[in-house]
Design a protein around this motif. Sequence first.
Motif, PDB file in Angstrom:
ATOM      1  N   PRO A  85       3.273  43.040  67.449  1.00 50.87           N
ATOM      2  CA  PRO A  85       4.567  42.719  67.741  1.00 50.87           C
ATOM      3  C   PRO A  85       4.917  41.474  68.760  1.00 50.87           C
ATOM      4  CG  PRO A  85       3.867  44.526  69.343  1.00 50.87           C
ATOM      5  CD  PRO A  85       2.658  44.117  68.274  1.00 50.87           C
ATOM      6  N   LYS A  86       6.096  40.995  68.458  1.00 49.50           N
ATOM      7  CA  LYS A  86       6.260  39.902  69.334  1.00 49.50           C
ATOM      8  C   LYS A  86       6.334  40.171  70.754  1.00 49.50           C
ATOM      9  CE  LYS A  86       8.703  37.263  65.915  1.00 49.50           C
ATOM     10  NZ  LYS A  86      10.198  36.615  65.299  1.00 49.50           N
ATOM     11  N   GLN A  87       5.868  39.267  71.498  1.00 53.11           N
ATOM     12  CA  GLN A  87       6.004  39.563  73.220  1.00 53.11           C
ATOM     13  C   GLN A  87       7.368  39.376  73.546  1.00 53.11           C
ATOM     14  OE1 GLN A  87       2.524  37.835  75.151  1.00 53.11           O
ATOM     15  NE2 GLN A  87       1.436  39.733  74.640  1.00 53.11           N
ATOM     16  N   PHE A  88       7.754  40.066  74.574  1.00 53.69           N
ATOM     17  CA  PHE A  88       9.039  39.527  75.351  1.00 53.69           C
ATOM     18  C   PHE A  88       8.976  38.641  76.288  1.00 53.69           C
ATOM     19  CE2 PHE A  88      11.888  40.109  78.998  1.00 53.69           C
ATOM     20  CZ  PHE A  88      13.253  40.162  78.384  1.00 53.69           C
ATOM     21  N   GLU A  89       9.905  37.529  76.016  1.00 53.45           N
ATOM     22  CA  GLU A  89       9.850  36.196  76.593  1.00 53.45           C
ATOM     23  C   GLU A  89      11.441  36.243  77.478  1.00 53.45           C
ATOM     24  OE1 GLU A  89       9.391  32.874  74.326  1.00 53.45           O
ATOM     25  OE2 GLU A  89       7.617  33.801  73.515  1.00 53.45           O
ATOM     26  N   ALA A  90      10.927  36.591  78.807  1.00 51.98           N
ATOM     27  CA  ALA A  90      12.284  36.521  79.642  1.00 51.98           C
ATOM     28  C   ALA A  90      13.326  35.349  79.531  1.00 51.98           C
ATOM     29  CB  ALA A  90      11.707  36.917  81.070  1.00 51.98           C
ATOM     30  N   ASP A  91      12.618  34.380  79.639  1.00 51.24           N
ATOM     31  CA  ASP A  91      13.264  32.937  79.724  1.00 51.24           C
ATOM     32  C   ASP A  91      14.117  33.025  78.372  1.00 51.24           C
ATOM     33  OD1 ASP A  91      12.549  32.378  81.888  1.00 51.24           O
ATOM     34  OD2 ASP A  91      10.818  31.142  81.178  1.00 51.24           O
ATOM     35  N   ALA A  92      13.573  33.230  77.237  1.00 48.67           N
ATOM     36  CA  ALA A  92      14.346  33.466  76.085  1.00 48.67           C
ATOM     37  C   ALA A  92      15.419  34.139  75.789  1.00 48.67           C
ATOM     38  CB  ALA A  92      13.218  33.140  74.846  1.00 48.67           C
ATOM     39  N   ALA A  93      15.308  35.407  76.508  1.00 48.85           N
ATOM     40  CA  ALA A  93      16.227  36.416  76.584  1.00 48.85           C
ATOM     41  C   ALA A  93      17.290  35.856  77.472  1.00 48.85           C
ATOM     42  CB  ALA A  93      15.759  37.687  77.037  1.00 48.85           C
ATOM     43  N   ASN A  94      17.002  35.322  78.524  1.00 47.79           N
ATOM     44  CA  ASN A  94      17.924  34.804  79.485  1.00 47.79           C
ATOM     45  C   ASN A  94      19.086  33.500  78.744  1.00 47.79           C
ATOM     46  OD1 ASN A  94      17.368  36.553  81.497  1.00 47.79           O
ATOM     47  ND2 ASN A  94      16.134  35.139  82.607  1.00 47.79           N
ATOM     48  N   MET A  98      23.100  33.845  78.087  1.00 50.05           N
ATOM     49  CA  MET A  98      23.745  32.713  78.541  1.00 50.05           C
ATOM     50  C   MET A  98      24.562  32.081  77.450  1.00 50.05           C
ATOM     51  SD  MET A  98      23.812  33.160  81.875  1.00 50.05           S
ATOM     52  CE  MET A  98      24.654  31.712  82.400  1.00 50.05           C
ATOM     53  N   ASP A  99      23.756  32.049  76.400  1.00 49.99           N
ATOM     54  CA  ASP A  99      24.483  31.220  75.335  1.00 49.99           C
ATOM     55  C   ASP A  99      25.745  32.154  74.690  1.00 49.99           C
ATOM     56  OD1 ASP A  99      22.887  28.927  75.391  1.00 49.99           O
ATOM     57  OD2 ASP A  99      21.765  29.762  73.976  1.00 49.99           O
ATOM     58  N   ALA A 100      25.374  33.522  74.590  1.00 53.80           N
ATOM     59  CA  ALA A 100      26.506  34.419  74.127  1.00 53.80           C
ATOM     60  C   ALA A 100      27.509  34.490  75.125  1.00 53.80           C
ATOM     61  CB  ALA A 100      25.710  35.721  74.061  1.00 53.80           C
ATOM     62  N   PHE A 101      27.346  34.303  76.410  1.00 52.90           N
ATOM     63  CA  PHE A 101      28.711  34.420  77.445  1.00 52.90           C
ATOM     64  C   PHE A 101      29.328  33.061  77.547  1.00 52.90           C
ATOM     65  CE2 PHE A 101      29.583  33.310  81.980  1.00 52.90           C
ATOM     66  CZ  PHE A 101      30.483  34.389  82.139  1.00 52.90           C
ATOM     67  N   LYS A 103      29.653  31.316  74.824  1.00 55.05           N
ATOM     68  CA  LYS A 103      30.459  31.199  73.708  1.00 55.05           C
ATOM     69  C   LYS A 103      31.774  32.494  73.714  1.00 55.05           C
ATOM     70  CE  LYS A 103      26.855  30.177  70.462  1.00 55.05           C
ATOM     71  NZ  LYS A 103      26.088  30.743  69.445  1.00 55.05           N
ATOM     72  N   THR A 104      31.702  33.551  74.507  1.00 53.99           N
ATOM     73  CA  THR A 104      33.084  34.329  74.714  1.00 53.99           C
ATOM     74  C   THR A 104      33.910  33.714  75.598  1.00 53.99           C
ATOM     75  OG1 THR A 104      31.640  35.587  76.214  1.00 53.99           O
ATOM     76  CG2 THR A 104      31.358  36.351  73.929  1.00 53.99           C
ATOM     77  N   THR A 105      33.535  32.979  76.681  1.00 57.44           N
ATOM     78  CA  THR A 105      34.464  32.253  77.441  1.00 57.44           C
ATOM     79  C   THR A 105      35.092  31.239  77.037  1.00 57.44           C
ATOM     80  OG1 THR A 105      32.597  31.139  78.503  1.00 57.44           O
ATOM     81  CG2 THR A 105      33.008  33.455  79.515  1.00 57.44           C
ATOM     82  N   GLN A 106      34.546  30.380  75.985  1.00 62.90           N
ATOM     83  CA  GLN A 106      35.338  29.098  75.602  1.00 62.90           C
ATOM     84  C   GLN A 106      36.522  29.507  74.623  1.00 62.90           C
ATOM     85  OE1 GLN A 106      32.283  27.048  73.827  1.00 62.90           O
ATOM     86  NE2 GLN A 106      31.389  26.671  75.777  1.00 62.90           N
TER      87      GLN A 106
END
Length: 106
Positions: A85-94, A98-101, A103-106
């Motif tokens: 399985p792909k390993q979890f990468e905290a930086d990529a998840a953050n 942040m990108d999703a956040f 997009k919703t605030t713009q």
Amino acid sequence: MAAHTLSTYRNLLREVNRQFAKKNTIFVNQLKSIYRENQFVTDPEKLNALNRNADNELRDRYSAIVLEQKKKIEMSAKRVGLQLPKQFEADAANDRVMDAFHKTTQ
């Protein structure tokens, strides 16, 4: 300081003998030569520099070993028809959060 250095040297030699020297004396000989080259160093700054260099070298070698082990595990899994399985990468998840956040605030 010399007693501490000698104690560390003895512990390293003992550990190298336990893990590697039964099959190969290269590690023991290399450790002895490194110690002999620097056994008369008394300058604290020089000792700290030697310790930092050794620490960095160990980190570099260990990370290479870990990567090599991960590759071996991955190849073994593929050999028997499995995929890791792909390993979890905290930086990529953050970054995605942040990108999703943004997009919703713009």
